[in-house]
Design a protein around this motif. Sequence first.
Motif, short mmCIF file in Angstrom:
data_model
loop_
_atom_site.label_atom_id
_atom_site.label_comp_id
_atom_site.label_asym_id
_atom_site.label_seq_id
_atom_site.Cartn_x
_atom_site.Cartn_y
_atom_site.Cartn_z
N GLN A 1 35.26 36.17 37.94
CA GLN A 1 34.62 37.11 37.55
C GLN A 1 36.23 38.20 37.67
O GLN A 1 36.21 39.54 37.10
CB GLN A 1 34.86 37.92 39.63
CG GLN A 1 33.68 37.56 39.52
CD GLN A 1 32.00 37.81 39.15
OE1 GLN A 1 32.59 39.13 38.13
NE2 GLN A 1 31.54 37.07 38.43
N SER A 2 37.79 37.73 37.45
CA SER A 2 38.78 38.12 36.98
C SER A 2 38.52 38.89 36.03
O SER A 2 39.02 39.95 35.70
CB SER A 2 39.89 37.57 37.06
OG SER A 2 39.96 36.41 36.54
N LEU A 3 38.73 38.18 34.67
CA LEU A 3 38.47 39.31 33.18
C LEU A 3 37.69 40.65 33.54
O LEU A 3 38.52 41.39 32.57
CB LEU A 3 37.98 38.20 31.93
CG LEU A 3 38.41 38.97 30.95
CD1 LEU A 3 40.16 39.26 30.35
CD2 LEU A 3 38.02 38.01 29.84
N LYS A 4 36.87 40.41 33.71
CA LYS A 4 35.62 41.58 33.76
C LYS A 4 36.44 42.39 35.07
O LYS A 4 35.59 43.50 34.32
CB LYS A 4 34.05 40.93 34.87
CG LYS A 4 32.93 41.19 33.78
CD LYS A 4 31.74 40.36 35.13
CE LYS A 4 30.96 42.57 35.29
NZ LYS A 4 29.30 41.49 36.03
N TRP A 5 36.71 42.40 36.35
CA TRP A 5 37.25 42.49 37.27
C TRP A 5 38.43 44.02 36.65
O TRP A 5 38.05 45.23 36.25
CB TRP A 5 37.70 41.78 38.15
CG TRP A 5 38.39 42.90 38.99
CD1 TRP A 5 39.50 43.09 39.21
CD2 TRP A 5 37.68 43.89 40.25
NE1 TRP A 5 40.60 44.10 39.89
CE2 TRP A 5 39.23 44.47 40.79
CE3 TRP A 5 37.31 43.89 40.93
CZ2 TRP A 5 39.10 45.19 42.07
CZ3 TRP A 5 36.95 44.09 42.10
CH2 TRP A 5 37.44 45.24 42.75
N ALA A 6 39.38 43.01 36.01
CA ALA A 6 39.90 43.67 35.47
C ALA A 6 39.75 44.41 33.86
O ALA A 6 40.42 45.56 33.41
CB ALA A 6 41.18 42.57 34.38
N GLN A 7 39.15 44.73 32.93
CA GLN A 7 38.87 44.75 31.75
C GLN A 7 37.97 46.28 32.82
O GLN A 7 37.57 47.26 32.04
CB GLN A 7 37.67 44.08 31.02
CG GLN A 7 38.02 43.19 30.03
CD GLN A 7 37.21 42.13 29.32
OE1 GLN A 7 36.33 42.02 29.64
NE2 GLN A 7 38.17 41.82 28.26
N HIS A 8 37.63 46.24 33.27
CA HIS A 8 36.48 47.19 34.31
C HIS A 8 37.16 48.03 34.81
O HIS A 8 37.13 49.40 34.00
CB HIS A 8 35.58 46.72 35.61
CG HIS A 8 35.27 48.13 36.09
ND1 HIS A 8 33.74 48.04 35.89
CD2 HIS A 8 36.14 48.89 37.10
CE1 HIS A 8 33.86 49.56 36.89
NE2 HIS A 8 34.65 49.76 37.31
#
Length: 196
Positions: A147-154
Amino acid sequence: MAAVQQLYRFSGLNGLARKISTNSQPILYSNWSSSCSWRVRIALAIKDIDYEIKPTSLLKTVSDNAYTEEYRKVNPLQKVPALKIDGHKLCDSVAIMHYLEETRPQPALLPQDPVKRAKVREIVELICSGIQPLQNSSVLELIGKEQSLKWAQHWIARGFQGLEQVLSQSAGRCCVGDDLTMADICLVPQVRNARR
Ligand SMILES: O=C(O)/C=C/C(=O)CC(=O)CC(=O)O
């Protein structure tokens, strides 16, 4: 943008090459990948303050890392940066920048005009409270690989959308008008975080 190029020159990325000299020199505990450390290196460079750098690893397996009991005495949260200066030990990049500004006012990192000062602080807050803490490595580690990439991008995209709106009203060559301020110092490392 000329201001950004100027900031990269000021960034102190070559800080490892700084010479280690007298005891009275400030000591900066810093990590090359830490955007908060980078803010302080820029501020020290703009104010032409010579300092010793103590590279502090964020990997437990490497010596001189931030998770030792010894480093906990320097920074109780075991984060970088920390600065030893004038007989004091200071943590938190924004607090450090304000200390440098108050003790070494020139070149100034805040405008004289109260409205412009407030705008600089608004941008600093937007980045340092509203973006960076949500996407730093310790948070992403807890979120987990999937989930971390999606979280950071958000959070980065949301923050930058707001920031662009603020800058459309405040910017000249720099974030607020034409002079370098703390806002620019916070912006450049955050752009690097967004790109990586
Ligand atoms: O000093 C601060 O303002 C905050 C420090 C951190 O959050 C640790 C850190 O280095 C995160 C980063 O910049 O990637």
